[in-house]
Design a protein around this motif. Sequence first.
Motif, mmCIF file in Angstrom:
data_model
loop_
_atom_site.group_PDB
_atom_site.id
_atom_site.type_symbol
_atom_site.label_atom_id
_atom_site.label_comp_id
_atom_site.label_asym_id
_atom_site.label_seq_id
_atom_site.Cartn_x
_atom_site.Cartn_y
_atom_site.Cartn_z
ATOM 1 N N ALA D 15 -68.112 38.346 -14.626
ATOM 2 C CA ALA D 15 -68.822 39.259 -15.517
ATOM 3 C C ALA D 15 -70.156 39.669 -14.889
ATOM 4 O O ALA D 15 -70.866 38.840 -14.329
ATOM 5 C CB ALA D 15 -69.071 38.595 -16.868
ATOM 6 N N VAL D 16 -70.469 40.945 -15.020
ATOM 7 C CA VAL D 16 -71.782 41.443 -14.601
ATOM 8 C C VAL D 16 -72.537 41.848 -15.859
ATOM 9 O O VAL D 16 -72.042 42.644 -16.663
ATOM 10 C CB VAL D 16 -71.653 42.640 -13.639
ATOM 11 C CG1 VAL D 16 -73.033 43.087 -13.173
ATOM 12 C CG2 VAL D 16 -70.782 42.270 -12.449
ATOM 13 N N ILE D 17 -73.717 41.262 -16.031
ATOM 14 C CA ILE D 17 -74.515 41.516 -17.234
ATOM 15 C C ILE D 17 -75.908 41.970 -16.817
ATOM 16 O O ILE D 17 -76.342 41.707 -15.696
ATOM 17 C CB ILE D 17 -74.615 40.244 -18.105
ATOM 18 C CG1 ILE D 17 -75.331 39.109 -17.351
ATOM 19 C CG2 ILE D 17 -73.219 39.770 -18.527
ATOM 20 C CD1 ILE D 17 -75.545 37.842 -18.181
ATOM 21 N N SER D 48 -67.349 43.427 -17.962
ATOM 22 C CA SER D 48 -68.707 43.769 -18.381
ATOM 23 C C SER D 48 -68.677 44.170 -19.839
ATOM 24 O O SER D 48 -67.612 44.269 -20.449
ATOM 25 C CB SER D 48 -69.281 44.917 -17.543
ATOM 26 O OG SER D 48 -68.739 46.148 -17.981
ATOM 27 N N MET D 55 -74.039 47.780 -16.383
ATOM 28 C CA MET D 55 -72.602 47.694 -16.643
ATOM 29 C C MET D 55 -71.866 48.846 -15.962
ATOM 30 O O MET D 55 -70.883 48.654 -15.238
ATOM 31 C CB MET D 55 -72.334 47.715 -18.155
ATOM 32 C CG MET D 55 -72.956 46.533 -18.895
ATOM 33 S SD MET D 55 -72.816 46.641 -20.721
ATOM 34 C CE MET D 55 -74.388 47.441 -21.134
ATOM 35 N N CYS D 59 -69.344 48.794 -12.587
ATOM 36 C CA CYS D 59 -67.971 49.313 -12.676
ATOM 37 C C CYS D 59 -67.727 50.377 -11.609
ATOM 38 O O CYS D 59 -66.676 50.398 -10.957
ATOM 39 C CB CYS D 59 -67.712 49.919 -14.058
ATOM 40 S SG CYS D 59 -67.610 48.691 -15.385
ATOM 41 N N THR D 69 -61.544 46.999 -13.355
ATOM 42 C CA THR D 69 -62.707 46.852 -14.233
ATOM 43 C C THR D 69 -62.292 46.794 -15.699
ATOM 44 O O THR D 69 -61.468 47.588 -16.152
ATOM 45 C CB THR D 69 -63.664 48.048 -14.053
ATOM 46 O OG1 THR D 69 -62.927 49.251 -14.280
ATOM 47 C CG2 THR D 69 -64.260 48.076 -12.657
ATOM 48 N N VAL D 101 -67.690 38.373 -23.714
ATOM 49 C CA VAL D 101 -67.946 38.714 -22.306
ATOM 50 C C VAL D 101 -68.164 37.414 -21.533
ATOM 51 O O VAL D 101 -67.588 37.204 -20.461
ATOM 52 C CB VAL D 101 -69.186 39.630 -22.175
ATOM 53 C CG1 VAL D 101 -69.590 39.795 -20.705
ATOM 54 C CG2 VAL D 101 -68.928 40.992 -22.812
ATOM 55 N N THR D 117 -78.796 40.230 -22.542
ATOM 56 C CA THR D 117 -78.383 39.524 -21.324
ATOM 57 C C THR D 117 -78.651 38.029 -21.468
ATOM 58 O O THR D 117 -77.846 37.194 -21.035
ATOM 59 C CB THR D 117 -79.162 40.093 -20.123
ATOM 60 O OG1 THR D 117 -78.914 41.495 -20.047
ATOM 61 C CG2 THR D 117 -78.749 39.419 -18.815
#
Lengths: 180, 180, 180, 180
Positions: D15-17, D48, D55, D59, D69, D101, D117
């Motif tokens: 996950a990218v936050i 995400s 986000m 992606c 994604t 998430v 976040t």
Amino acid sequence: MNQFIEKTMKRLQIAVIGYNQDKSNETTNKIAYEVGTEIAKANAVLLSGGLGGVMENACKGAKDQGGLTVGIIPQEEAQFANKFCDVVIATGIGYARDFMVASSADGIIAVGGGVGTLIELCVGYMLKKILVTIPSSGGTAENYGGRYLDDRKRVFIRTSDNARSAVKDILDYFESNQQS
Amino acid sequence: MNQFIEKTMKRLQIAVIGYNQDKSNETTNKIAYEVGTEIAKANAVLLSGGLGGVMENACKGAKDQGGLTVGIIPQEEAQFANKFCDVVIATGIGYARDFMVASSADGIIAVGGGVGTLIELCVGYMLKKILVTIPSSGGTAENYGGRYLDDRKRVFIRTSDNARSAVKDILDYFESNQQS
Amino acid sequence: MNQFIEKTMKRLQIAVIGYNQDKSNETTNKIAYEVGTEIAKANAVLLSGGLGGVMENACKGAKDQGGLTVGIIPQEEAQFANKFCDVVIATGIGYARDFMVASSADGIIAVGGGVGTLIELCVGYMLKKILVTIPSSGGTAENYGGRYLDDRKRVFIRTSDNARSAVKDILDYFESNQQS
Amino acid sequence: MNQFIEKTMKRLQIAVIGYNQDKSNETTNKIAYEVGTEIAKANAVLLSGGLGGVMENACKGAKDQGGLTVGIIPQEEAQFANKFCDVVIATGIGYARDFMVASSADGIIAVGGGVGTLIELCVGYMLKKILVTIPSSGGTAENYGGRYLDDRKRVFIRTSDNARSAVKDILDYFESNQQS
């Protein structure tokens, strides 16, 4: 709707709902498997509740055709998903995850099923998704296909004889909306 | 169940579900109001989805009898609740809040209603709550009362002629379980 | 905000958050109990996560003063709540229920606490609730009181020496907003 | 954990936050883009929150490398997702989606970020996920990297100088666990 799909990278998402591992039988497992293969052949993403029975067999069918499968499970740990899910959404919110299986789907196909399947149909109905059941699979698919769920008649629950026509129904819907 | 209720301070919690402000009419508002008064007279807590129509009229009935009302709303801000809620649970999770209206209830009474009401009945059915509808109020109460929701026949959806007997049905259930 | 509270029957709702049964000690249990009594004396509703430790002791304090207590628990069965909850919201959504403890509160008081308490503070901060911690109780109350949680500085996390002043801080806030 | 990953078709999910569209800037967008490309090169799935800023740029980076994604959005309609999501989970549960998430991720990378976040970091911390922040991106990544979030010290929040090493940290963790 389809304009949106064209503009984004999002692929068509079809949810398969129905009997879990306790109630699914050879017949419903076979139908679910075929629904999975048809979804994969159509290059759509297969969404499901990510557990056993119809969910697992649909995922297996999709994977055998090289499709993409997403399991949206009640638990907060991915290990509870069936092993044919490429992606696991570990919601941690229990059976309230039924809501997001339906809200995340562009179309929904029911194979057999009990009250959990009915909840997913209800949410799809509330949100006016394309709903198709295969009545020969019994259960909720038989009992609630071919009708409306309330007096507002938001969306008619279609019925199909088999997996191929159920998926085709959904594809045709989005294709015809694309052309208009 | 009742042993548990005796040991804790938790009061009996009865949910009233049904038509919202868009569909409720003079008849269903009146029935809902009466259900609210009966719940308050029984010293039970009235749970609801906290918005308009049947929910609001049930709350009003309970408050006119000095009862306690709890609204479990979809929004994350309490101001969206009807003004007859003593306590507002601002869930912020949208219509997935239907799940917790049902899971928080010891018994559930349906007055009219569309597919949202059906979702709440389904969750109550899945969790084997005492479910009572008043068919004369129409909608989901009429269409789904007096039957089972799936082939597993988890719990029969009872029907009542009026508000008083609907609440009495639930009270009797818990009283008889208490004596045994 | 206060105009709204005046117009409706909704009572002021204060959430007490902090150590659960695993980490709460004699000191934090005592502070939590006092916070509960002060909330009840102020005629506000005590919200909590409905389980043990700080949650249970706060509920006990409120009940000993005749207050009203609401437990919002992760489980879908009310029996998991501590026995000092008048009303139990059995959310069934696991620890995501932290969100609705915070979103349902008008003000939040932290006594000790770990990362779960921090999540509730974060949600309260995001929604600009009145946040007060009692740093002498240690944990999250000590580590995150007297500061902001991000660079946007949405709302300052206040600190109080004791239960009485923590509750008074919240009451004063709503009273002063009422007069203006 | 890794044994499980080997046995199933589930791919590693990272996950990218971080900052949303309101706060993300040229620097954080660039870092997020690079994190996305690295995740795709590693053949992991990028999860995400599916909206803008960090986000969206993550992606985009993943898609430019042919990655997969998945956007888990607060809304119940897929159209709110950024256009670089292959799969959209339209949760409909508002910001409580932050929970899933984090619970759905095997590892989490933070780029900048505010209190949302921080909530995702908290949930990841509670569930003992591998957490990495890039402090040079500012915000939550800077303020909460290199420490523990509570006194229990469940999992140390690692820090990385750049996108490549952040992703490598997570890959190395799962590889080393695989060999043991």
